[in-house]
Design an enzyme around this catalytic site. Structure first.
Site, PDB file in Angstrom:
ATOM      1  N   ARG A   1     130.405 -41.838  43.673  1.00  0.00           N
ATOM      2  CA  ARG A   1     130.266 -40.743  44.808  1.00  0.00           C
ATOM      3  C   ARG A   1     130.601 -41.608  45.910  1.00  0.00           C
ATOM      4  O   ARG A   1     131.153 -41.139  46.778  1.00  0.00           O
ATOM      5  CB  ARG A   1     129.013 -39.834  44.847  1.00  0.00           C
ATOM      6  CG  ARG A   1     127.853 -40.755  45.036  1.00  0.00           C
ATOM      7  CD  ARG A   1     126.548 -39.676  45.361  1.00  0.00           C
ATOM      8  NE  ARG A   1     125.256 -40.783  45.718  1.00  0.00           N
ATOM      9  CZ  ARG A   1     124.352 -40.526  46.282  1.00  0.00           C
ATOM     10  NH1 ARG A   1     124.704 -39.255  47.384  1.00  0.00           N
ATOM     11  NH2 ARG A   1     123.241 -41.182  46.081  1.00  0.00           N
TER      12      ARG A   1
ATOM     13  N   GLN B   1     119.775 -28.969  40.592  1.00  0.00           N
ATOM     14  CA  GLN B   1     120.787 -29.621  41.239  1.00  0.00           C
ATOM     15  C   GLN B   1     121.568 -30.544  40.166  1.00  0.00           C
ATOM     16  O   GLN B   1     122.573 -31.156  40.611  1.00  0.00           O
ATOM     17  CB  GLN B   1     120.031 -30.999  42.148  1.00  0.00           C
ATOM     18  CG  GLN B   1     118.856 -30.175  43.013  1.00  0.00           C
ATOM     19  CD  GLN B   1     119.299 -29.431  44.112  1.00  0.00           C
ATOM     20  OE1 GLN B   1     119.828 -29.585  44.924  1.00  0.00           O
ATOM     21  NE2 GLN B   1     118.464 -27.996  44.046  1.00  0.00           N
TER      22      GLN B   1
ATOM     23  N   GLU C   1     129.769 -21.971  49.049  1.00  0.00           N
ATOM     24  CA  GLU C   1     130.828 -22.472  47.970  1.00  0.00           C
ATOM     25  C   GLU C   1     132.071 -21.556  47.775  1.00  0.00           C
ATOM     26  O   GLU C   1     133.088 -22.240  47.618  1.00  0.00           O
ATOM     27  CB  GLU C   1     130.126 -23.100  46.920  1.00  0.00           C
ATOM     28  CG  GLU C   1     129.304 -24.189  47.120  1.00  0.00           C
ATOM     29  CD  GLU C   1     127.740 -23.595  47.508  1.00  0.00           C
ATOM     30  OE1 GLU C   1     127.413 -22.319  47.494  1.00  0.00           O
ATOM     31  OE2 GLU C   1     126.874 -24.227  48.294  1.00  0.00           O
TER      32      GLU C   1
ATOM     33  N   LEU D   1     135.644   5.739  48.689  1.00  0.00           N
ATOM     34  CA  LEU D   1     135.017   5.904  47.554  1.00  0.00           C
ATOM     35  C   LEU D   1     135.606   4.707  46.598  1.00  0.00           C
ATOM     36  O   LEU D   1     136.385   4.137  46.704  1.00  0.00           O
ATOM     37  CB  LEU D   1     136.148   7.106  46.927  1.00  0.00           C
ATOM     38  CG  LEU D   1     135.606   8.397  47.438  1.00  0.00           C
ATOM     39  CD1 LEU D   1     136.735   9.619  47.222  1.00  0.00           C
ATOM     40  CD2 LEU D   1     134.355   8.962  46.785  1.00  0.00           C
TER      41      LEU D   1
END
Lengths: 630, 630
Positions: free
Chosen positions: B325, B434, B373, B177
């Site tokens: 980066r 992106q 992710e 349930l």
């Protein structure tokens, strides 16, 4: 005329290669692995699609969940004669309809993709839509194998089999190689088969480059009576060119001109003149179905309110408080006669969000989405694109689970009404995990998104109706606690407006709020009155778009602005008000009361006091502001 | 002394019932279905846990993914003598350590739960930690069946078997349930078994109320050598009280006093004096392991930098641009000698985020998380709680996939360093899916969260080091494009600071920016100089906390502020700056340049121009502002 699938596949590989080389970027190898399964789908008399009428309501639907295979996507339609070679060579260029990942600018895109793992949910939504409308169209979703790691895919898998969506087929392009390395499962297609079957799907493993097996698989999929089908196609990334086939390190890289030359040599002679014919649906569809789906997604002027029906709102007793979440449930039932194309989804919280009020009245229009918010939002997107108005509810805090799907829906120009309940610390004893304190910040970021925050049941119902009438995504924040009725039945609440609930010619300070803290502000007003301090109180029920005029007026006519919100300090009402006022150059101060301490269990009153967003905190701040030398 | 499991289970059911009735709310029936499996775990000589030292590094770990079963959680420790009945009766009250869903205030909580489907990921992280540290502890995760619909659970399932985590066991409380209705699978435990096995787990179905079966299952789990175990316990919601057992409509509702009386009658005589003994680990652990895990989560003063090592940063050639980066990858390798307890996770984008630079240097400290992710963030949380410093990277846009997990990590007082690359429209041709345009808004909402946005490789490395030294969650936004070197090697970048790159005594306007648009601002500076217009340029590398002093100074000394960001208008640099300046009451104007049009494919330059956040847009805005009559 029967298409020559091999020749078409070769042409399509040619297109994928030349377009990406021209662009200097893109994903040719990812496109080449899926070329044969997609050629078989589009040109093997499987997909039934009227290329002249992409939005025709009984077209089959084709979603590239594997959005980076966009060169393949565009090349398919080029092979069908709908995209010229010139257009293909404009891939990824500024102004081109052929973007890096498919967007709505390209006329055959169902939904924008590129954030992996989202397409199957959209497919589930479209398949459910076919059921709702008793239409025979089938929905096909192309998936990559890397994205099978995304949990959202398995949410969709579970829901699709639960709803016995035999009109849905997924094609898994199992090419083994991800972006930087092999996937967890590699080419062990039997593992995907076991997983799909355990989730209640029919699962067929094929050689993804054998047209006989491809054709047979689509046939089998079409024969299923009570379950969706996953065609697991074992493929080679870069198939068709030996120095690309199954080679790591070739993801997302276009070929140089020299490499292209070699590749085309290998491909062999391409017949540039062939065009593939795409079959069309030729049967009957039930009467009264409009031929074009009333989807606003391609910018047409659509009237959501497709019947001239006036809405009978609930007549709330002015002395009986009712929670705005409860009013939400009532509103859904009340607006339905005017919006028969609405559907309601909820994530197993319908007795808390009150979506159940609608579910009980119109069970066939309610889609239980279970505890899977990502998939719920994806389904809503699919339904929206097929012309439904989806109202999607859960605890506001749990919409954060689906932020990526919500983010992508803005690029689809979707028409989803998100309704998040249990906002703020004022939910009380359940504590922080259930408290939405960042939802206004999240939804405010959506391009052209509307953010509404009703403070009483009357305005809540009116705003639900406004949301339904509005073309585009809307977020409505509802509250757990009962709220006193603030408005009379005939009051109107246009999007972008506000209500000045208290004002005089001697207002010292303006307090701007919504939701539970608006009631705190009204209580503060009463006490401050006794001290001879007048404050203006504004109900900012529309946070985006915002009532610039009333805010500027208040900033000009009073000494300072105080915003109060049951939300974190960042991204909500405070930020929204400051964004308006700071461009107008007048001297002003905005003091913001918001949740700044880690919340906890307690009664709503204790928590509002603890977070200093209650009546007393407002009074204290007003007094401080009034005493400033300005 | 061998515990009497039945008696303890009865006592625990008693505790769950009385505490929730005293609170007037809570989830007794959800607690009662899982009572026997948890009693067997804790008191059946399975869990090895030193109750006096909850953070002992070789304690087994127990996570209640099913967070609403908090009454059971607290009751277990009450039965072990660590929580008094008085404390139990304070459940859900303001100030109590026993909140509605477990939080860090309760000394035995591993991580706060309550947003379903997240606990297994945390367990995977903790199990991986045991591997990393060569410790023998086992990790147990209690799951509800409703939450098995959450995709995040299946992300964790896939990763756990991929990494052969035989030191991990999940217990599925299959009580059929959900909140408002039966789950999709109901009591068909064989379906869960098939699914778990297809995901590579050992799956054992048991009667969840039979202690012999329970004990045997834990034994079998402990014998696994290469796979994790899921114990699928068929249970009854509300087990122990006939009018509750397996009855719908009883979710999340405390018993009234009358109902409680009847329930306790049914339970029968409870031995209130018994205490359950919890076994402890008594073996040897490898040398040099500190006895208490260096976790800051319980507020201790922890020095992350556990060796007195100075960091050798990369010596960047001042004339060679390097993307931030890329600098991130270099920084990870450079700081590692000072932070041997760091680990790096990435979501199958490591060649794009440059996490791979670290992965190549220290493969045993790198955890490939694949395209999942939510699970990646959950694993990071688990690792963080066990004393690691996790650096977690993916495209910034895809952190929106894990916003709920990120949200919950703030309540865990976690120490996670989130690094999102490919920020903004300036990623170029890949297009909108992106592009992160809402990540600053998202991360700014985190309580005590730090948000950093380096604009050149020198500051990027320094800020990564600052992030490692900082106690608490940090978000760093990196950029795809190469960035010109702006700073000399010896420059320092304290969190909360900023850099004024251009200033004079005659600055007309201040331009505040970071990332790619900072370089646009510097280019604008050069051109405006030629026109005789001086602007101040501030590098706002620390968006939260923010350099109030420098901003106020600039607002006082110049006519207006212009913010520029490669981010949506809401929630980012503009909002952050306005939040500072609006409380200071001075006259000022903040003009914000941000992304306001739906982005698309194109070159970075074309897109920056299109969105009017490039050099020319800045120049135009400066000219406009300068010409205002102020």
């Amino acid at each position: 005329m029967k298409n020559n699938l091999s020749e078409l596949a070769k042409l399509i590989r040619y297109y994928s290669l030349v377009s990406t080389t021209a662009a200097g970027s893109g994903h040719p190898t990812s496109s080449m692995s899926a070329t044969d399964v997609m050629t078989g789908l589009m040109f093997g008399d499987v997909l039934k699609f009227d290329l002249e009428n992409p939005e025709y309501i009984n077209n089959d639907r084709l979603i590239f969940s594997k959005g980076h295979a966009s060169p393949l996507f565009y090349s398919l339609y080029a092979a069908a004669g709908k995209v010229s070679e010139e257009e293909l060579l404009s891939l990824r260029k500024f102004g081109s309809l052929l973007e890096g990942h498919p967007t709505m600018r390209f006329p055959y895109t169902e939904v924008p993709t590129g954030s992996l793992g989202q397409g199957l949910s959209v497919g589930v939504g479209m398949a459910l839509n076919a059921r709702l409308d008793e239409l025979s169209y089938r929905t096909y979703v192309l998936l990559g194998d890397s994205e099978m790691a995304e949990g959202s895919v398995w949410e969709a898998m579970a829901l699709a089999s639960h709803y016995k969506l035999n009109n849905l087929a997924a094609i898994l392009d199992c090419n083994r190689l991800g972006q930087s390395r092999e996937t967890m499962v590699g080419h062990h297609t039997a593992i995907y088969q076991k997983r799909a079957e355990s989730f209640g799907w029919k699962a067929i493993v094929i050689d993804g480059h054998n047209f006989d097996e491809i054709t047979e698989a689509y046939k089998l999929a079409g024969e299923q009576t009570d379950k969706p089908t996953m065609i697991i196609a074992k493929t080679l990334k870069g198939k068709g060119v030996s120095f690309l086939e199954d080679k790591p390190g070739k993801h997302g890289t276009a070929l140089s001109k020299d490499e292209l030359e070699k590749a085309l040599e290998e491909l062999g002679e391409v017949d540039y003149t062939i065009k593939g014919e795409v079959s069309k649906f030729t049967g009957e569809i039930p009467n009264n179905k409009s031929l074009i789906s009333p989807s606003a997604s391609r910018g047409g002027q659509i009237t959501n309110k497709i019947q001239n029906t006036s809405i009978q709102f609930t007549n709330y007793d002015p002395v009986k408080p009712v929670a705005t979440r409860k009013a939400y449930g009532n509103a859904l039932v009340n607006i339905f006669p005017a919006y028969p194309n609405m559907v309601v989804l909820d994530g197993e919280t319908s007795n808390s969000t009150f979506a159940e009020t609608f579910a009980k009245a119109h069970p066939h229009k309610y889609i239980e989405s279970f505890i899977a918010e990502q998939n719920m939002v994806g389904m809503a997107l699919g339904l929206s694109r097929r012309g439904k108005i989806p109202f999607v509810s859960t605890f506001a805090a749990f919409f954060s689970r689906a932020f990526d799907q919500i983010r992508m829906s803005q690029y689809a120009h979707a028409n989803i009404k998100f309704v998040g309940s249990h906002a703020g610390v004022s939910i009380g004893e359940d504590g922080s995990s259930q408290m939405a304190l960042e939802d206004l910040a999240m939804f405010r970021t959506l391009l052209n998104g509307v953010v509404l925050y009703p403070s009483d049941p009357v305005s809540a119902e009116k705003l639900i109706a406004e949301a339904a009438a509005h073309n585009g995504n809307v977020y409505i924040r509802t509250t757990r606690k009962e709220a006193a009725v603030l408005y009379s039945q005939d009051e109107k609440f246009p999007i972008g407006g506000s209500k000045t609930l208290k004002s005089s010619e001697n207002d010292q300070v303006t307090v701007i709020s919504a939701g539970v803290t608006l009631h705190e502000a009204l209580a503060a007003y009463e006490e401050l009155q006794k001290e001879g301090i007048n404050i203006r109180v504004i109900d900012l029920y529309s946070i985006k778009p915002i009532d610039v005029e009333s805010l500027v007026k208040a900033a000009n006519e009073t000494k300072a602005i105080i915003t109060v919100e049951d939300h974190f300090a960042e991204g909500g009402i405070g930020d929204a008000v400051r964004a308006v006022l700071s461009v107008h150059g007048k001297q002003y101060t905005v003091n913001s009361l918001a949740v700044t301490k880690e919340p906890r269990s307690g009664t709503p009153s204790e928590l509002l006091a603890y977070e200093e967003i209650d009546k007393n905190a407002i009074i204290k701040t007003v007094r401080q502001v009034v005493s400033y030398k300005l």
